[in-house]
Write a protein that holds these residues in place. Structure first.
Motif, short mmCIF file in Angstrom:
data_model
loop_
_atom_site.label_atom_id
_atom_site.label_comp_id
_atom_site.label_asym_id
_atom_site.label_seq_id
_atom_site.Cartn_x
_atom_site.Cartn_y
_atom_site.Cartn_z
N UNK A 1 0.83 -1.20 0.00
CA UNK A 1 0.00 0.00 0.00
C UNK A 1 0.86 1.25 0.00
N UNK A 2 0.23 2.38 -0.20
CA UNK A 2 0.93 3.66 -0.23
C UNK A 2 0.19 4.65 0.66
N UNK A 3 0.91 5.28 1.55
CA UNK A 3 0.31 6.26 2.45
C UNK A 3 -0.17 7.46 1.64
N UNK A 4 -1.37 7.94 1.93
CA UNK A 4 -1.89 9.09 1.18
C UNK A 4 -1.16 10.36 1.60
N UNK A 5 -1.43 11.45 0.88
CA UNK A 5 -0.72 12.71 1.12
C UNK A 5 -0.98 13.29 2.50
N UNK A 6 -2.11 12.92 3.11
CA UNK A 6 -2.43 13.42 4.46
C UNK A 6 -1.83 12.54 5.55
N UNK A 7 -1.31 11.38 5.18
CA UNK A 7 -0.72 10.48 6.16
C UNK A 7 -1.74 9.77 7.03
N UNK B 1 21.69 14.67 -3.57
CA UNK B 1 20.60 13.70 -3.68
C UNK B 1 20.08 13.30 -2.31
N UNK B 2 20.99 12.95 -1.40
CA UNK B 2 20.60 12.62 -0.02
C UNK B 2 19.91 13.80 0.64
N UNK B 3 20.39 15.00 0.36
CA UNK B 3 19.82 16.23 0.91
C UNK B 3 18.35 16.38 0.52
N UNK B 4 18.04 16.16 -0.77
CA UNK B 4 16.66 16.27 -1.25
C UNK B 4 15.79 15.17 -0.64
N UNK B 5 16.32 13.95 -0.59
CA UNK B 5 15.57 12.82 -0.02
C UNK B 5 15.13 13.15 1.40
N UNK B 6 16.05 13.63 2.21
CA UNK B 6 15.74 13.89 3.63
C UNK B 6 14.86 15.11 3.82
N UNK B 7 15.08 16.15 3.04
CA UNK B 7 14.33 17.40 3.21
C UNK B 7 12.89 17.29 2.69
N UNK C 1 7.00 15.85 2.63
CA UNK C 1 6.24 16.74 1.76
C UNK C 1 5.28 15.92 0.88
N UNK C 2 4.05 16.39 0.76
CA UNK C 2 3.01 15.65 0.04
C UNK C 2 3.24 15.60 -1.47
N UNK C 3 4.07 16.49 -2.00
CA UNK C 3 4.27 16.53 -3.45
C UNK C 3 5.46 15.69 -3.89
N UNK C 4 6.12 15.01 -2.96
CA UNK C 4 7.33 14.26 -3.30
C UNK C 4 7.18 12.79 -2.92
#
Length: 442
Positions: free
Chosen positions: A211-217, A408-414, A418-421
């Motif tokens: 399954x995949x968690x929705x944008x609202x978690x 790349x690691x920086x973007x992954x963690x930051x 975020x709901x758009x990523x």
């Protein structure tokens, strides 16, 4: 009692604001470090940019006081440009040549010896990202440390994008019936938006679900693109299936993929980009780019026009395109790409200043980007575009980056909350049995 931190040049060139990272201690910059920074100012790359930033920053601090006498910093510490303690007497029998590294070691060693003669002498620590400088420092009795403040994660816990959880079979049956589960009903664990859940039977049965968690978690939902075929490509393992979901979703303009060589990052991204550009017409163009960082010795300048110069650097991209287009003859791929006109293969060198709307953007080998460079790229993304950053943080060719401080690691963690990523770490190699074995044991 505070400490004295002596900074190597590479610390400042990696992070110009590193002088503010040492709390209420004293930061010492040897004069030879300023000379090395000055020699890098004219470089037209990230190192040159940071050298110019360091120069401007130190120049602005002159307004506070005389730099060679010690000035206060806003974080409670102090900064001093060290003009004395340059004597090479203590090291001349150990290190014969007066290289810049050895001069920095001499300053740190002389400061340390001076502090040892004082009743309340402070500890002197040399900070360098150069492994051999730290080894040399240890050999002459100096304390040496790596600069770790720029790391996004300090230990090996880079966000993987998925989580395994164990549930009662009744919960799994409910998920299959309703195609979703309320997360509050199955765990008090907090989940990230768009995080994948591999749900297994707690009693060890064969039942499982993804399954995949929705944008609202709040909910875990069934995948939309389960077992999707795109351009002759089908997911071969569960992580590739998750990657396919992220790549085809229209509500996720940012996707990050990490994984070892052969896990299928580039092939999956290209197939998804071609499908959405050529078949579904969601995007006007497919833009593929990668940083120009050589592995091993650089081959120097290349002859020809821009496209001819870029061809050797972009060969991994063309290899995957040849596979997707099933080309057999030399030059056949070039003819196809010229006829389509909607696929652009570019070097990241040319991306600054651009605005890129309505395009599917793939940035390969993103682990060789710095934080500043990856910010430059993401701020180029225009309306209705989707960008995919991918790479292997364990294979870095940049001299100042490692697994934990690269772009790349920086973007992954930051962006993990975020709901758009969306993000996924690909684990299993699918290139060949040999490639997977080499990635694991070498």
């Amino acid at each position: 009692m505070g400490k004295i931190y002596v900074l190597d040049t590479n610390v400042l060139l990696q992070d110009p604001y590193s002088i503010f990272s040492f709390e209420d201690n004293e930061v010492v910059i040897p004069a030879v470090v300023l000379e090395e920074v000055d020699s890098k100012k004219r470089y037209m790359d990230e190192v040159g940019r940071n050298a110019r930033q360091v120069s401007k920053l130190i120049d602005s601090l002159r307004e506070i006081g005389k730099l060679h006498e010690k000035i206060p910093l806003h974080n409670g510490g102090f900064l001093r440009i060290e003009l004395n303690h340059r004597s090479f007497h203590q090291l001349q029998e150990i290190f014969v040549e007066k290289t810049n590294d050895n001069r920095i070691l001499a300053v740190a060693k002389n400061l340390s010896l001076e502090e040892e003669t004082k009743e309340n002498g402070r500890q002197v620590i040399l900070v360098s990202k150069d492994t051999l400088v730290r080894v040399k420092a240890d050999a002459i009795g100096l304390i040496a440390e790596d600069f770790l403040n720029d790391r996004v994660v300090v230990i090996d816990d880079i966000y993987a994008g998925f989580l395994e959880i164990y549930l009662q079979k009744e919960r799994l049956d409910t998920f299959y019936e309703k195609n979703e589960l309320q997360l509050a009903d199955i765990s008090n664990h907090s989940f990230y938006p768009n995080q994948f859940l591999i749900m297994r039977d707690v009693l060890g049965g064969s039942s499982s679900a993804v399954g995949m968690v929705d944008s609202a978690g709040k909910k875990a939902k069934k995948l939309v693109f389960d077992n999707e075929h795109i351009w002759g490509i089908k997911a071969r393992n569960v992580q590739q299936m998750m990657a396919m979901e992220l790549l085809l979703r229209q509500d996720l303009p940012l996707v990050t993929l990490i994984g070892k060589a052969g896990t299928g990052k580039t092939l999956l991204a290209l197939a998804a980009g071609l499908m959405q550009t050529e078949d579904l017409r969601r995007f006007k163009k497919l833009l593929v780019a990668r940083p120009i960082v050589p592995v091993g010795k650089d081959i120097g300048f290349l002859p020809g026009e821009k496209e001819e110069k870029l061809k050797p650097w972009m060969k991994p991209i063309y290899d995957n395109l040849e596979y997707l287009f099933n080309t057999k003859k030399p030059g056949e791929l070039d003819a196809i790409l010229a006829g389509m006109g909607s696929i652009e293969v570019e070097a990241l060198t040319y991306i600054r200043g651009r605005s890129i709307p309505e395009q599917f953007i793939i940035i390969d080998e993103a682990q060789n980007l710095t934080k500043h460079e990856v910010k430059t790229i993401l701020t180029r993304v225009g309306e209705r575009s989707k960008i995919v950053l991918m790479g292997d943080p364990e294979q870095i060719d940049h001299p100042y980056l490692d697994e934990y401080n690269n772009g790349l690691t920086y973007v992954v963690e930051k962006f993990k909350d975020q709901a758009i990523a969306g993000h996924i770490k690909l684990i299993k190699g699918e290139r060949s049995g040999l490639a997977q074995l080499a990635a694991n044991i070498l």
